[in-house]
Design a protein around this motif. Structure first.
Motif: not given
Length: 276
Positions: A178-189
């Protein structure tokens, strides 16, 4: 050099080596040992004696005998032999038939010497196996059962620990995913934001360049509106813009004409001069 010189006879002087000099030992002038050397030798002798006593004490020994008994050296071989300093020797001779086969050598059995001693143990003097072994068996079985119970409890505890560890590992892996998914989403943003900012900056830069180009073009047109006619007039006055026919007449025909006129006048002047 500080000691006094002693004059002796060379024939009896111990410092003169006689015979083979391979193992030469140098004898000092003063044969009396110094107190320091004597003390060192005594200390070395004391250390050697102390090491020897410690070595004797460290050697394993048999326990002390009980009261009323004593230790003696006995032979542990199968057949006892009398120990004496001189071995008895006997010379014997025999004559055998040369044609008879040699019989097999009999087994050598030395003559038994000494006395055999036996000990009689009556019934009940040692111990009753069934009675004596009961407490030992109880202790062994109790220890075995206790150790088995401890091992079973340890295995159950290890199984529970492994189950807790497995559940914790699964929960931790889920949280990490979940942390990796949130980090990836934040990175995309963040990347999208940076890309949008870059596009906006590029658009503003292009608008600025376009405005500057339009202003420069209008200024150039306004500035060159009166400049071009004046430049052309100056160039025309300077001779950069000319009529090709007129220029040809001026550069080619007129010089040729003047040359021909000069030659004609020169011939006329020459003719008049010759006539005169």
């Amino acid at each position: 050099e500080k000691e006094p010189v002693r004059y002796t006879n060379l024939m009896y002087d111990r410092r003169v080596v006689r015979g083979n000099t391979y193992a030469l030992q140098v004898i000092p002038v003063s044969t009396q040992p110094s107190p320091l050397e004597i003390r060192r030798q005594r200390e070395a002798r004391k250390r050697a004696l102390a090491r020897k006593r410690a070595k004797e004490l460290m050697q394993p020994r048999t326990p002390e005998p009980v009261e009323g008994r004593e230790h003696i050296h006995v032979q542990t071989e199968l057949y006892l032999e009398e120990i004496s300093d001189r071995i008895i020797e006997v010379d014997t001779e025999c004559q055998t038939d040369a044609f008879l086969d040699r019989p097999p050598t009999p087994l050598f059995i030395p003559a038994k010497t000494g006395k055999d001693v036996a000990t009689q143990i009556e019934e009940g003097e040692l111990f009753d196996f069934d009675v004596e072994v009961k407490p030992i068996l109880e202790v062994l079985i109790g220890k075995t059962v206790e150790q088995a119970l401890l091992e079973v409890m340890e295995e159950e505890e290890l199984a529970q620990l492994w189950a807790h560890q497995h559940a914790y590992a699964e929960l931790r892996n889920a949280e990490l995913a979940e942390v990796q998914r949130l980090e990836e989403q934040d990175r995309r943003y963040r990347e999208e934001k940076e890309r949008r900012k870059l596009q906006h900056m590029q658009m503003l830069q292009k608008q600025k360049e376009t405005t500057e180009k339009i202003a420069a073009r209008a200024f150039a047109q306004h500035y060159l509106a009166d400049l071009i006619p004046s430049v052309f007039n100056n160039l025309r006055d300077s001779g950069f813009f000319y009529d090709p026919i007129e220029r040809d007449i001026e550069t080619e025909f007129l010089p040729w004409l003047m040359t021909e006129v000069e030659e004609t006048l020169e011939r006329k002047v020459l003719g008049r001069t010759v006539l005169d």
